[in-house]
Design an enzyme around this catalytic site. Structure first.
Site: not given
Ligand code: DX5
Ligand code: ZN
Length: 212
Positions: A7, A31, A33, A35, A64, A66, A135, A173
């Site tokens: 990620s 990956h 993320d 947000m 991903h 969010m 998650m 994840d």
């Molecule tokens: C959190 C993300 C994850 C995050 C994971 O909302 O969806 O993908 O980057 O990070 P680690 O591996 O540090 O928990």
């Molecule tokens: Zn993620």
């Protein structure tokens, strides 16, 4: 064989090219993320970063989302070269049509749920999506502690998928590292996302190979 998805959230944003290079040959996918500060209480990054990563990534990009109303951005992520796109089940009123939109845009579709949503709520979508994103922390931040209850949820989800003869993959994840990778794969995970375990390490490639 389990696939590893580093990620980028935990990468060095001042030296993003370097972070991508560090894992390019070792990762199975990137990956990303996304947000929006509304669906989750944090804002990460958007299209300028995704487009920059796309110029260097030698592996598929797995975004991903969010964000609320993911349907508004499906087409845009496809144009950035994303090949796997997941959204949270409770971020839209029309999950079925979001899955269809993702497919029509030529991407694989994933449905994500936070740890407080019953895995059974994914069951109606298992025959329509390519993967589900389970998650193992609450979405919003990297570096959180893995929630142990994830194992039971993973086993239930896997048994539903195999029992119905489906090919839907399971991506796990949050809080994933070399310590729990083997147990997660044994419980049914097909794709493991790891942010801080990979990028906060001195040897990201080594972490990926030990997780694998
Ligand atoms: C959190 C993300 C994850 C995050 C994971 O909302 O969806 O993908 O980057 O990070 P680690 O591996 O540090 O928990
Ligand atoms: Zn993620």
């Amino acid at each position: 064989m389990v696939q590893i998805a580093p990620s980028i959230l935990s990468a060095d944003f001042l030296h993003l090219e370097n972070s991508v290079d560090l894992v390019n040959r070792h990762a199975d996918m990137f990956h990303l993320d996304i947000m929006d500060g509304v669906f989750v209480p944090n804002i990460s990054y958007g299209f300028p970063i995704v487009d920059a990563i796309a110029t260097k990534a030698e592996k598929p990009m797995d975004a991903h989302l969010m964000i609320i109303r993911p349907e508004n951005y499906v087409e845009r992520f496809s144009r950035s070269g994303v090949s796997m796109l997941s959204f949270h089940l409770n971020a839209t009123e029309t999950p079925d049509s979001v899955i269809d939109m993702i497919h029509r845009s030529g991407m694989k579709a994933g449905v994500a749920i936070n740890p407080d949503i019953p895995v059974e709520s994914l069951f109606p979508y298992l025959d329509r999506c390519d993967y589900v994103l389970l998650m193992s922390v609450f979405a919003g931040f990297g570096g959180q502690k893995f929630i142990e209850e994830t194992y039971g949820r993973l086993v239930s989800l896997k048994s539903e998928i195999t029992g119905r003869g489906l090919s839907c993959l399971i991506e796990v994840d949050g809080g994933v590292s070399g310590k729990n990778a083997a147990a997660l794969a044994a419980a049914g995970a097909d794709i493991l996302v790891a942010g801080s375990a990979v990028f906060k390490s001195d040897d990201p490639a080594g972490v990926i190979s030990s997780m694998r």
